[in-house]
Design an enzyme around this catalytic site. Structure first.
Site, PDB file in Angstrom:
ATOM      1  N   ASP A 133      32.449  34.667  26.148  1.00  0.00           N
ATOM      2  CA  ASP A 133      32.026  36.075  26.147  1.00  0.00           C
ATOM      3  C   ASP A 133      32.921  36.837  25.175  1.00  0.00           C
ATOM      4  O   ASP A 133      32.625  36.886  23.988  1.00  0.00           O
ATOM      5  CB  ASP A 133      32.121  36.606  27.593  1.00  0.00           C
ATOM      6  CG  ASP A 133      31.539  38.005  27.736  1.00  0.00           C
ATOM      7  OD1 ASP A 133      31.046  38.318  28.825  1.00  0.00           O
ATOM      8  OD2 ASP A 133      31.577  38.771  26.750  1.00  0.00           O
ATOM      9  N   ARG A 187      27.693  31.189  42.494  1.00  0.00           N
ATOM     10  CA  ARG A 187      27.869  29.866  41.876  1.00  0.00           C
ATOM     11  C   ARG A 187      26.800  28.894  42.403  1.00  0.00           C
ATOM     12  O   ARG A 187      26.407  27.953  41.739  1.00  0.00           O
ATOM     13  CB  ARG A 187      29.259  29.292  42.189  1.00  0.00           C
ATOM     14  CG  ARG A 187      30.404  30.061  41.525  1.00  0.00           C
ATOM     15  CD  ARG A 187      31.699  29.233  41.503  1.00  0.00           C
ATOM     16  NE  ARG A 187      32.901  30.024  41.354  1.00  0.00           N
ATOM     17  CZ  ARG A 187      33.400  30.429  40.186  1.00  0.00           C
ATOM     18  NH1 ARG A 187      32.806  30.096  39.061  1.00  0.00           N
ATOM     19  NH2 ARG A 187      34.489  31.179  40.126  1.00  0.00           N
ATOM     20  N   PHE A 223      25.574  40.604  32.191  1.00  0.00           N
ATOM     21  CA  PHE A 223      26.371  39.736  33.057  1.00  0.00           C
ATOM     22  C   PHE A 223      25.446  38.756  33.773  1.00  0.00           C
ATOM     23  O   PHE A 223      24.539  39.180  34.507  1.00  0.00           O
ATOM     24  CB  PHE A 223      27.183  40.554  34.067  1.00  0.00           C
ATOM     25  CG  PHE A 223      28.344  39.770  34.634  1.00  0.00           C
ATOM     26  CD1 PHE A 223      29.513  39.616  33.888  1.00  0.00           C
ATOM     27  CD2 PHE A 223      28.250  39.140  35.859  1.00  0.00           C
ATOM     28  CE1 PHE A 223      30.590  38.859  34.386  1.00  0.00           C
ATOM     29  CE2 PHE A 223      29.301  38.404  36.375  1.00  0.00           C
ATOM     30  CZ  PHE A 223      30.471  38.254  35.615  1.00  0.00           C
ATOM     31  N   GLU A 240      32.876  24.245  28.655  1.00  0.00           N
ATOM     32  CA  GLU A 240      32.914  25.581  29.263  1.00  0.00           C
ATOM     33  C   GLU A 240      31.523  26.037  29.674  1.00  0.00           C
ATOM     34  O   GLU A 240      30.525  25.514  29.165  1.00  0.00           O
ATOM     35  CB  GLU A 240      33.451  26.606  28.242  1.00  0.00           C
ATOM     36  CG  GLU A 240      34.845  27.120  28.494  1.00  0.00           C
ATOM     37  CD  GLU A 240      34.963  27.974  29.749  1.00  0.00           C
ATOM     38  OE1 GLU A 240      35.844  28.820  29.785  1.00  0.00           O
ATOM     39  OE2 GLU A 240      34.199  27.786  30.723  1.00  0.00           O
ATOM     40  N   ASP A 241      31.458  27.033  30.552  1.00  0.00           N
ATOM     41  CA  ASP A 241      30.156  27.588  30.905  1.00  0.00           C
ATOM     42  C   ASP A 241      29.763  28.684  29.923  1.00  0.00           C
ATOM     43  O   ASP A 241      28.606  28.744  29.465  1.00  0.00           O
ATOM     44  CB  ASP A 241      30.142  28.133  32.334  1.00  0.00           C
ATOM     45  CG  ASP A 241      31.290  29.133  32.581  1.00  0.00           C
ATOM     46  OD1 ASP A 241      31.296  29.731  33.661  1.00  0.00           O
ATOM     47  OD2 ASP A 241      32.167  29.301  31.694  1.00  0.00           O
ATOM     48  N   ILE A 242      30.716  29.555  29.536  1.00  0.00           N
ATOM     49  CA  ILE A 242      30.349  30.680  28.679  1.00  0.00           C
ATOM     50  C   ILE A 242      31.531  31.148  27.847  1.00  0.00           C
ATOM     51  O   ILE A 242      32.684  31.085  28.292  1.00  0.00           O
ATOM     52  CB  ILE A 242      29.775  31.860  29.535  1.00  0.00           C
ATOM     53  CG1 ILE A 242      29.200  32.962  28.631  1.00  0.00           C
ATOM     54  CG2 ILE A 242      30.822  32.391  30.504  1.00  0.00           C
ATOM     55  CD1 ILE A 242      28.379  33.993  29.397  1.00  0.00           C
ATOM     56  N   GLY A 252      35.800  35.686  24.339  1.00  0.00           N
ATOM     57  CA  GLY A 252      36.473  34.628  23.584  1.00  0.00           C
ATOM     58  C   GLY A 252      37.951  34.519  23.931  1.00  0.00           C
ATOM     59  O   GLY A 252      38.657  33.626  23.450  1.00  0.00           O
TER      60      GLY A 252
HETATM   61  O1  LIG Z   1      35.163  34.585  26.853  1.00  0.00           O
HETATM   62  P1  LIG Z   1      35.743  35.297  28.061  1.00  0.00           P
HETATM   63  O2  LIG Z   1      35.450  36.785  28.067  1.00  0.00           O
HETATM   64  O3  LIG Z   1      37.173  34.965  28.322  1.00  0.00           O
HETATM   65  O4  LIG Z   1      34.888  34.818  29.358  1.00  0.00           O
HETATM   66  C1  LIG Z   1      34.569  33.484  29.569  1.00  0.00           C
HETATM   67  C2  LIG Z   1      35.401  32.896  30.702  1.00  0.00           C
HETATM   68  O5  LIG Z   1      35.375  33.761  31.876  1.00  0.00           O
HETATM   69  C3  LIG Z   1      34.837  33.065  33.001  1.00  0.00           C
HETATM   70  O6  LIG Z   1      35.859  32.492  33.790  1.00  0.00           O
HETATM   71  P2  LIG Z   1      36.506  33.349  35.034  1.00  0.00           P
HETATM   72  O7  LIG Z   1      37.704  34.088  34.557  1.00  0.00           O
HETATM   73  O8  LIG Z   1      35.399  34.141  35.684  1.00  0.00           O
HETATM   74  O9  LIG Z   1      36.961  32.202  36.051  1.00  0.00           O
HETATM   75  P3  LIG Z   1      35.945  31.132  36.714  1.00  0.00           P
HETATM   76  O10 LIG Z   1      35.622  30.098  35.621  1.00  0.00           O
HETATM   77  O11 LIG Z   1      36.724  30.525  37.840  1.00  0.00           O
HETATM   78  O12 LIG Z   1      34.711  31.871  37.157  1.00  0.00           O
HETATM   79  C4  LIG Z   1      34.003  31.948  32.381  1.00  0.00           C
HETATM   80  O13 LIG Z   1      33.890  30.838  33.272  1.00  0.00           O
HETATM   81  C5  LIG Z   1      34.789  31.568  31.146  1.00  0.00           C
HETATM   82  O14 LIG Z   1      35.809  30.673  31.488  1.00  0.00           O
HETATM   83  O1  LIG Z   2      28.169  36.913  32.013  1.00  0.00           O
HETATM   84  C1  LIG Z   2      29.149  36.303  32.709  1.00  0.00           C
HETATM   85  N1  LIG Z   2      28.901  35.805  33.938  1.00  0.00           N
HETATM   86  C2  LIG Z   2      29.875  35.181  34.642  1.00  0.00           C
HETATM   87  N2  LIG Z   2      31.118  35.016  34.175  1.00  0.00           N
HETATM   88  C3  LIG Z   2      31.385  35.516  32.935  1.00  0.00           C
HETATM   89  C4  LIG Z   2      30.432  36.158  32.167  1.00  0.00           C
HETATM   90  N3  LIG Z   2      30.985  36.542  30.987  1.00  0.00           N
HETATM   91  N4  LIG Z   2      32.279  36.145  30.971  1.00  0.00           N
HETATM   92  C5  LIG Z   2      32.636  35.502  32.160  1.00  0.00           C
HETATM   93 MG   LIG Z   3      34.058  33.732  36.970  1.00  0.00          MG
HETATM   94 MG   LIG Z   4      35.849  30.228  33.587  1.00  0.00          MG
END
Ligand SMILES: O=P(O)(O)OC[C@H]1O[C@H](OP(=O)(O)OP(=O)(O)O)[C@H](O)[C@@H]1O
Ligand SMILES: Oc1ncnc2c1N=NC2
Ligand SMILES: [Mg+2]
Ligand SMILES: [Mg+2]
Length: 214
Positions: A134, A196, A183, A130-132, A136
């Site tokens: 937040d 992105r 953010f 995953e990237d992040i 959860g």
């Molecule tokens: O812990 P959380 O608060 O759920 O946030 C984290 C998730 O939210 C974002 O995805 P997003 O819904 O923006 O879709 P994307 O990956 O296509 O950008 C991010 O890439 C994680 O998958």
């Molecule tokens: O900081 C963030 N930036 C981009 N996308 C997400 C973030 N937190 N949850 C999803």
């Molecule tokens: Mg996103």
């Molecule tokens: Mg995502």
């Protein structure tokens, strides 16, 4: 001499792209994590993962869209470790697309937009990338969904974990960096599909939030 050291360090830290992606320079407040630092940390995470993988092939499950850049770089590091003969962790890849964010907020509902056939995960060792993390909520939804397919094991690697009161408290098995409650965008992290293509992980500013709001 000192100037040479400073310039060399900056180049390494920013992995050569010392400048910010031009079309976003008015939309971000600051660079939070430069690309070079991400590269260094990703190499370390790859070594830890290879060290911990006891047996059996590993399936890397990339969480699209935001996870694609970290996933690609992490797989590259694991491949390099394998080709150096230190280890041989056989990897295959799967993709799942989840979405929950609008602007800079979680909608509270995590949608599974598409995925490979997850029944292939049955009895396998899965590494979610995953990237992040937040709030959860995305990880909560994904891990619950994955359990239905009875994988042998599931580990999660997330480049970022945000320190926020909105968190469920979930912590991945491998974490790149803990970040403050702001953010961030760049390195495949988006704001309404923008940023992105930004080279470093940056904090978005109000101008950027307004310019690209839905
Ligand atoms: O812990 P959380 O608060 O759920 O946030 C984290 C998730 O939210 C974002 O995805 P997003 O819904 O923006 O879709 P994307 O990956 O296509 O950008 C991010 O890439 C994680 O998958
Ligand atoms: O900081 C963030 N930036 C981009 N996308 C997400 C973030 N937190 N949850 C999803
Ligand atoms: Mg996103
Ligand atoms: Mg995502």
């Amino acid at each position: 001499e000192i100037e040479h050291i400073i310039v060399t360090t900056a180049k390494r830290l920013f992995s050569g792209d010392v400048l910010l992606t031009k079309h976003y320079e008015d939309d971000v407040k600051s660079v939070l994590i430069p690309k070079g630092l991400i590269n260094d940390r990703t190499e370390r995470l790859a070594r830890n993962i290879c060290r911990d993988v006891s047996k059996g092939p590993l399936i890397g499950l990339c969480v699209l869209k935001g996870g694609y850049q970290f996933f690609g770089d992490l797989m590259d590091c694991i491949r390099t470790i394998n080709s150096n003969g230190e280890q041989s962790v056989q990897m295959s890849v799967d993709f799942i697309r989840l979405k929950s964010y609008e602007d800079d907020q979680s909608s509270g509902e995590v949608k599974i937009i598409g995925s490979d056939d997850l029944s292939s995960l049955h009895g396998k060792h899965v590494l979610v990338v995953e990237d992040i993390v937040d709030t959860g909520l995305t990880m909560q939804k994904l891990l619950t969904t994955l359990q239905k397919f009875k994988p042998a094991s599931v580990k999660v690697a997330s480049l970022l974990v945000k320190r926020t009161p909105r968190s469920t408290g979930y912590r991945p098995d491998y974490i790149g960096f803990e970040i403050p409650d702001e953010f961030v965008v760049g390195y495949a992290l988006d704001y309404n599909e923008y940023f992105r293509d930004l080279n470093h992980i940056c904090v978005i500013n109000d101008n950027g939030k307004k310019k690209y709001a839905t």
